[in-house]
Design a protein around this motif. Structure first.
Motif, short mmCIF file in Angstrom:
data_model
loop_
_atom_site.label_atom_id
_atom_site.label_comp_id
_atom_site.label_asym_id
_atom_site.label_seq_id
_atom_site.Cartn_x
_atom_site.Cartn_y
_atom_site.Cartn_z
N GLY A 27 0.80 -1.22 0.00
CA GLY A 27 0.00 0.00 0.00
C GLY A 27 0.82 1.26 0.00
O GLY A 27 0.29 2.34 0.32
N GLU A 192 0.83 -5.43 8.96
CA GLU A 192 0.46 -4.77 7.71
C GLU A 192 -0.93 -5.23 7.27
O GLU A 192 -1.14 -6.41 7.04
N ALA A 195 -3.49 -4.94 1.32
CA ALA A 195 -3.55 -3.81 0.40
C ALA A 195 -3.10 -4.27 -0.97
O ALA A 195 -2.30 -5.20 -1.11
N LYS A 210 -0.21 -7.48 -1.17
CA LYS A 210 0.22 -8.11 0.09
C LYS A 210 -0.16 -9.58 0.00
O LYS A 210 -1.31 -9.96 0.22
N GLN A 252 -9.56 -7.35 -1.69
CA GLN A 252 -9.12 -6.01 -2.07
C GLN A 252 -8.36 -6.04 -3.40
O GLN A 252 -8.38 -5.07 -4.15
N ARG A 268 -5.39 2.13 -5.78
CA ARG A 268 -4.94 1.46 -4.56
C ARG A 268 -6.14 1.20 -3.66
O ARG A 268 -6.98 2.09 -3.47
N THR A 270 -6.75 -0.34 0.24
CA THR A 270 -6.19 -0.81 1.50
C THR A 270 -7.33 -1.09 2.47
O THR A 270 -8.22 -0.25 2.63
#
Length: 740
Positions: A27, A192, A195, A210, A252, A268, A270
């Motif tokens: 992200g 984390e 994302a 990710k 996502q 993007r 997240t």
């Protein structure tokens, strides 16, 4: 330069990037045309969407698109197109597929705007009207409808068939214990959040995700959206923890790709911490273990039955009960594993999936048997020591569990334990000591690697595998540095890129053995190439030298019997007119070896707890974890892996619990304020002992470490709590209310 890096305590080569904040995660990658997507989550657990009110959201300055099931790019909907390397049987969840709601928090819309703040604000203005239906999220409510999964999940062995006469042996056994065990639902919650940043590059996609396997994600995107393979590249150079949540592409990713394709620009997405509770988790599992033994505690019967939850759309499966047939010697064993569908997202692999759950129940029951037979819990385990895997009737490739017991007990001071529960105390604290066994399969998978040497003496090793915090960058650098006798600072490692040589998802503790073996093989091929060019040089001192008669060290290849007769790598390449040479290797597990031997890592975990007699508060004051896992590549990162696993085991035993709202069909404590994980104050003295173990399952003689640290840890803590208090709590976590 030291004699060798492998086996030492090498600091992480990626450490400076991480501690300085320069390591980029999914992200964080920038793009000039970047738009931001925010997910709108369903507020009901089951039913269907009747209508949207998007007027206020669309009027928000900066909003460029709102995607729903009525307005999204076309995706393929057949099951095969959505199967990824970690997928169970069934049709994987497709976000924004249609109006149906199958679990609470399911994504129902994606708001895309020029800024994250605008997208977040507009997402809060999206109104959705639902037709809700009753939802069931407690597997106990579906116990009567449990079933044997008709299609088995790849890579997950079903329970072995019964052996002997377990029912008859149990009935005749003079010592019996039987109990029901349960572990609360746990969510992965890595540091984390999930994302995806999708760069639009003139119709081609560069995806930062990710994820624990870039080749898996690439195939998923290509198949779902019908894109040419050359149009998709996936990168994941750094992963801020995953624990299995990144094995499968999460929603996502699909939403970010949808938006990028629709808008023809970079996007993007997240997830929030709240939304991290809207997908994969360790499955709620009901377990019953019954043990029958002789007066001396030797097992005569083992029965272990489990019912695990799964979603309504997939048959998620783990090897939960199989461990009860191989950890201890017993001729009469019955194991069963069934599923029950609930209205949640599909569970997922979470650190040592299946083993963490099943071994907890087994080890708690073994502890109960020890008290019933009046045999020391450690001695009882030794009396039932398994010399071979009775599930598959194979010898172990190596097994130093007995040494783990011995060394762990000595370091822990087990001999000072008073046998009676509630017999040890210090002030207002009851003191308890517990022990448990851990076991995890030493798996391997096909991997490829490339090694490249340049004329300036620099070496690069490349493989598409991942580093999810385990230290993959470092161990590959160690292996390569030793293979060519170079300083580790002259070795660069490239991973987490789908354009690199093939690697499957990083999971199951197979990456070190598999990617490491491929890297070593590639470097071995590179040595042959270097020697070939060195021998071809005019008046070469190595003209007739065979590969096994030379050594590679300090950037030179030399005769073993006369090190002065040597040639530098740079001169060998220059003579051949080469600026660089490279070699590629493909590693695959030895099928004949696997047919002959059963390969496992083992551990012995000892725990000390102190329980406030008046308040019921449990503190874990000491843990000793003794590990047998083949050759240890890096003492520093290996210890770190075991520490992390033990801390997660403490969390399972005392803290972690995703609490279901059975009325509304959702998890209530979906935040770090109410979902408790161990903090610094909860983690005190942890000692890790690595027991020497020789194994020939792979060229490096290593076994994975990512999982074994957690297996048995929760059971050791729970057994120590019983020893301290005399109260057996079979449903984790052990909270003060269960002890008072």
């Amino acid at each position: 330069m030291p004699e060798g890096y492998v086996g030492g305590a090498q600091p992480r080569v990626d450490g400076p990037l991480k501690v300085s904040g320069l390591a980029q995660y999914a992200g964080e990658f920038p793009a000039e045309d970047l738009a931001y997507g925010v997910v709108v989550s369903s507020s009901v657990a089951k039913g269907r969407i009747l209508r949207f009110d998007l007027e206020a959201a669309r009027a928000t300055p900066g909003v460029v698109a709102i995607l729903t099931h009525k307005d999204r790019p076309t995706v393929t909907t057949d099951a095969e197109s959505h199967q990824d390397q970690a997928a169970p049987p069934g049709l994987p969840f497709i976000p924004l597929l249609d109006e149906r709601i199958v679990y609470s928090g399911q994504p129902v819309a994606l708001v895309v705007a020029e800024t994250f703040e605008a997208a977040r604000g507009a997402a809060a203005l999206v109104r959705v009207e639902y037709e809700a239906e009753p939802a069931v999220v407690d597997v106990a409510q579906r116990r009567d409808s449990a079933y044997d999964p008709p299609e088995k999940r790849d890579g997950v062995p079903p329970p072995p068939p019964p052996r002997g006469d377990p029912d008859g042996a149990f009935a005749a056994a003079p010592v019996k214990v039987s109990g029901d065990y349960r572990i609360a639902v746990e969510h992965h919650n890595p540091m984390e959040p999930h994302a995806s940043t999708v760069f639009w590059r003139g119709g081609k996609l560069v995806v930062h995700d990710k994820v624990q396997g870039v080749t898996n994600t690439k195939a998923f995107v290509v198949n779902m959206f019908g894109l040419p393979e050359d149009d998709v590249r996936v990168l994941s150079p750094f992963v801020g923890g995953a624990f299995g949540s990144g094995l499968r592409p999460q929603y996502q990713l699909t939403l970010a790709v949808m938006a990028a394709l629709r808008l023809k620009r970079s996007v993007r997405v997240t997830l929030t911490r709240d939304q991290m509770f809207t997908f994969t988790y360790r499955p709620d599992t009901l377990q019953t273990v019954a043990l029958g033994a002789g007066p001396d505690g030797r097992l005569q019967s083992i029965r272990h039955d489990a019912i695990a939850c799964t979603s309504t759309y997939e048959d998620y499966q783990e090897a939960v009960v199989n461990w009860s047939g191989l950890i201890y010697a017993c001729d009469n064993v019955s194991l069963s594993y069934r599923l029950a569908k609930v209205d949640t997202a599909t569970p997922g692999d979470m650190r040592a999936p299946g083993a963490t759950t099943g071994v907890y129940a087994l080890e708690a029951a073994i502890d109960e048997l020890a008290y019933a037979a009046k045999v020391d819990p450690l001695e009882l385990r030794l009396r039932n020591y398994a010399e071979r895997d009775q599930n598959d009737d194979k010898p172990f490739s190596s097994k130093e569990l007995r040494a783990c017991y011995e060394r762990g007990a000595e370091a822990f001071g087990w001999s000072r334990r008073s046998p009676e529960p509630r017999s040890m105390r210090e002030g207002r604290d009851l003191v308890g000591l517990g022990v448990a066994t851990g076991c995890w399969e030493a798996m391997m998978q096909p991997h490829s690697a490339r090694a490249t040497l340049t004329a300036d003496g620099k070496l690069e090793v490349a493989c598409a595998t991942a580093d999810i915090g385990t230290g993959t960058y470092t161990i590959l650098a160690q292996i390569a540095a030793d293979a060519l006798g170079l300083p580790i600072d002259d070795v660069a490692v490239r991973i987490g890129d789908s354009s690199l040589p093939m690697a499957p998802v990083e999971g199951g503790s197979w990456a070190a053995a598999s990617a490491g073996s491929a890297a070593q093989m590639a470097c071995a091929a590179l040595r042959e190439e270097i020697l070939k060019h060195a021998r071809a040089m005019e008046n070469s001192p190595l003209a007739n030298a065979a590969l096994d008669h030379v050594v590679f060290s300090g950037g030179r290849v030399a005769r073993a019997d006369d090190p002065a007769r040597s040639i530098s790598y740079a001169d060998a390449l220059k003579s051949a007119g080469r600026e660089r040479i490279e070699a590629k290797a493909d590693f695959a597990p030895d099928e004949e070896f696997q047919k002959k031997f059963a390969a496992y890592t083992h551990s012995a975990v000892f725990a000390e707890v102190r329980v406030d007699e008046e308040l019921g508060v449990v503190r874990v004051t000491r843990i000793v974890s003794a590990i047998a896992a083949g050759k240890i590549l890096n003492q520093m990162t290996a210890r770190s892996q075991i520490l992390g696993g033990v801390v997660m085991g403490i969390g399972m035993a005392l803290h972690e619990e995703s609490m279901p709202d059975r009325r509304l069909g959702r998890f209530m404590n979906h935040n770090f304020g109410e979902y408790h994980i161990p903090s610094h104050a909860d983690v005190q003295d942890i000692e890790v002992i690595f027991v020497d173990e020789a194994d020939e399952a792979n060229p490096l003689g290593i076994k994975g470490l990512g999982e074994i640290g957690i297996v048995g840890a929760a059971a050791a803590v729970a057994n120590a709590v019983f020893h301290a208090t005399g109260k057996r709590v079979r449903d984790l976590p052990i909270t003060p209310d269960k002890l008072l």
